[in-house]
Design a protein around this motif. Structure first.
Motif, mmCIF file in Angstrom:
data_model
loop_
_atom_site.group_PDB
_atom_site.id
_atom_site.type_symbol
_atom_site.label_atom_id
_atom_site.label_comp_id
_atom_site.label_asym_id
_atom_site.label_seq_id
_atom_site.Cartn_x
_atom_site.Cartn_y
_atom_site.Cartn_z
ATOM 1 N N ASP A 24 -3.510 -4.254 -6.089
ATOM 2 C CA ASP A 24 -2.743 -4.480 -4.847
ATOM 3 C C ASP A 24 -3.412 -5.581 -4.025
ATOM 4 O OD1 ASP A 24 -1.946 -4.298 -2.169
ATOM 5 O OD2 ASP A 24 -2.373 -2.169 -1.978
ATOM 6 N N GLY A 31 0.824 -1.210 0.000
ATOM 7 C CA GLY A 31 0.000 0.000 0.000
ATOM 8 C C GLY A 31 0.860 1.262 0.000
ATOM 9 N N ARG A 75 1.438 -1.083 12.875
ATOM 10 C CA ARG A 75 0.281 -0.524 12.188
ATOM 11 C C ARG A 75 -0.991 -0.761 12.998
ATOM 12 N NH1 ARG A 75 -1.236 -2.768 6.291
ATOM 13 N NH2 ARG A 75 -2.277 -4.353 7.537
HETATM 14 MG MG LIG Z 1 -2.356 -2.906 2.157
#
Ligand SMILES: [Mg+2]
Ligand SMILES: Nc1ccn([C@@H]2O[C@H](COP(=O)(O)OP(=O)(O)OP(=O)(O)O)[C@@H](O)[C@H]2O)c(=O)n1
Ligand SMILES: Nc1nc2c(ncn2[C@@H]2O[C@H](COP(=O)(O)OP(=O)(O)O)[C@@H](O)[C@H]2O)c(=O)[nH]1
Length: 206
Positions: A105, A34, A144
């Motif tokens: 993706d 990403g 994250r």
């Molecule tokens: Mg991602």
């Protein structure tokens, strides 16, 4: 007798994307797909379609289908192939008039997903293989997880996602390697260094 023929061709929405430039972005969870895709959008004007984001948008809509998807994603398993593929296709068509190309993706997650994509949409020109060590991916995902609010950024689900990646997704890379379209990107480096490699691969496409 002369005939005057008007050929009526049915317009399929799919026709709009049949010659599109397609890049698959494949790598383990947390490898940096990403992050790199965002930078590609900025520099090259490609359309970024994250299959995970499309699924999460469906979950967020609160639909019945979204509820079923959430249960699967929370376990780190794969949702049915047709569901993801239809979502990607619709999103591609929606952007067809403005897109210079597409970054897909997080798809294909397994060889079959790649085969079905090619049947329904088209062949990729490049596969960016975003490679990081499993310890690196775990560290990044746990970090994250402190802010992402993602139900699957927890230790137990991360382990399942990694296992599934090595089992189902890595074979995708071998599958496309035989076609000579795989570029392996070392994603252990700082983001900008990683992006230099990504840029080189995309520049070669032109
Ligand atoms: Mg991602
Ligand atoms: N083609 C896809 C893409 C995603 N998923 C589901 O959506 C979850 C999250 O996908 P994604 O956002 O792509 O996550 P990861 O690649 O694991 O990690 P990241 O978001 O960090 O890229 C997956 O675990 C899986 O349950 C799926 O089933 N099929
Ligand atoms: N150090 C470092 N961290 C990165 C890099 N790429 C991504 N990250 C971090 O790793 C986490 C996962 O990245 P993300 O782009 O969401 O990965 P994805 O799961 O492959 O889509 C994020 O918190 C990023 O900030 C990189 O090249 N270097």
């Amino acid at each position: 007798m002369a005939f005057c023929c008007v050929r009526i061709r049915s317009i399929h929405p799919e026709d709009k994307i049949k010659d599109a430039k397609i890049i698959f972005v494949v790598g383990g969870p947390g490898s940096g797909k990403g992050t790199q895709c965002e930078k590609v959008v900025e520099k090259y004007g490609y359309t970024h379609l994250s299959s995970g984001d499309l699924l999460r948008a469906e979950v967020a809509s609160g639909s019945e289908r979204g509820k079923q998807l959430q249960a699967i994603m929370q376990k780190g398993e794969l949702v049915p192939l047709d569901t993801v593929l239809d979502m990607i296709k619709d999103a591609m068509i929606a952007k067809a008039d403005v897109s210079k190309g597409y970054l897909i993706d997080g798809y294909p997650r397994e060889v079959k997903q790649g085969e079905e994509f090619e049947k329904k949409i088209g062949a990729p020109a490049l596969l960016l293989y975003i490679d990081a060590k499993s310890e690196t991916m775990v560290q990044r995902l746990l970090k994250r997880g402190q802010t992402s609010g993602r139900a699957d950024d927890n230790e137990e689900t991360i382990k399942k996602r990694l296992d599934l990646y090595y089992k189902a997704t890595e074979p995708v890379i071998a599958f496309y390697e035989s076609r000579g379209i795989v570029r392996k990107i070392d994603s252990e480096l700082p983001v900008d260094e990683v992006f230099k490699q990504v840029s080189q691969a995309i520049d070669k496409l032109k």
